[in-house]
Design an enzyme around this catalytic site. Structure first.
Site, mmCIF file in Angstrom:
data_model
loop_
_atom_site.group_PDB
_atom_site.id
_atom_site.type_symbol
_atom_site.label_atom_id
_atom_site.label_comp_id
_atom_site.label_asym_id
_atom_site.label_seq_id
_atom_site.Cartn_x
_atom_site.Cartn_y
_atom_site.Cartn_z
ATOM 1 C CG ASP A 18 -2.307 1.309 0.928
ATOM 2 O OD1 ASP A 18 -2.269 0.987 -0.036
ATOM 3 O OD2 ASP A 18 -2.573 1.228 2.057
ATOM 4 C CG HIS A 19 -0.930 4.867 0.180
ATOM 5 N ND1 HIS A 19 -1.250 5.872 -0.400
ATOM 6 C CD2 HIS A 19 -1.660 4.333 0.486
ATOM 7 C CE1 HIS A 19 -2.474 6.315 0.431
ATOM 8 N NE2 HIS A 19 -3.134 5.692 0.328
ATOM 9 C CD GLU A 83 -3.786 8.239 -3.714
ATOM 10 O OE1 GLU A 83 -3.239 9.278 -2.752
ATOM 11 O OE2 GLU A 83 -4.114 7.226 -3.114
#
Length: 93
Positions: A18-19, A83
């Site tokens: 994640d991220h 993102e």
């Protein structure tokens, strides 16, 4: 451990990073190498999904980088979440 236990429940395993920002790309490359080895051995990816957070980059650069990683990941049937940016109100798009 997750995979060892999952077989007793008959459930799929979905593991996700994640991220991951640009500064973590050397780490991500290592994860993708491990993913490839695992995939070649067991026919399924070690990680099911990776999330690239390049919201600090320009949109065109972000998409260009994500396409590069998407092409690598699809060979191993790995999902990519990207993102793109942050809206005017400071919230994620």
């Amino acid at each position: 451990h997750v995979r060892a236990v999952a077989k007793y429940y008959g459930i799929p395993v979905v593991l996700k990073t994640d991220h991951c920002s640009k500064c973590l790309f050397p780490w991500l490359e290592g994860v993708l190498d491990a993913n490839r080895e695992y995939y070649e051995t067991f026919g399924e990816p070690l990680f099911s999904m990776h999330m690239l957070d390049l919201s600090e980059e320009r949109d065109d650069e972000n998409i260009k980088i994500c396409v590069k990683y998407f092409e690598k990941m699809t060979e191993m049937k790995v999902w990519l979440e990207m993102e793109i940016g942050v809206g005017a109100d400071g919230e994620e798009d």
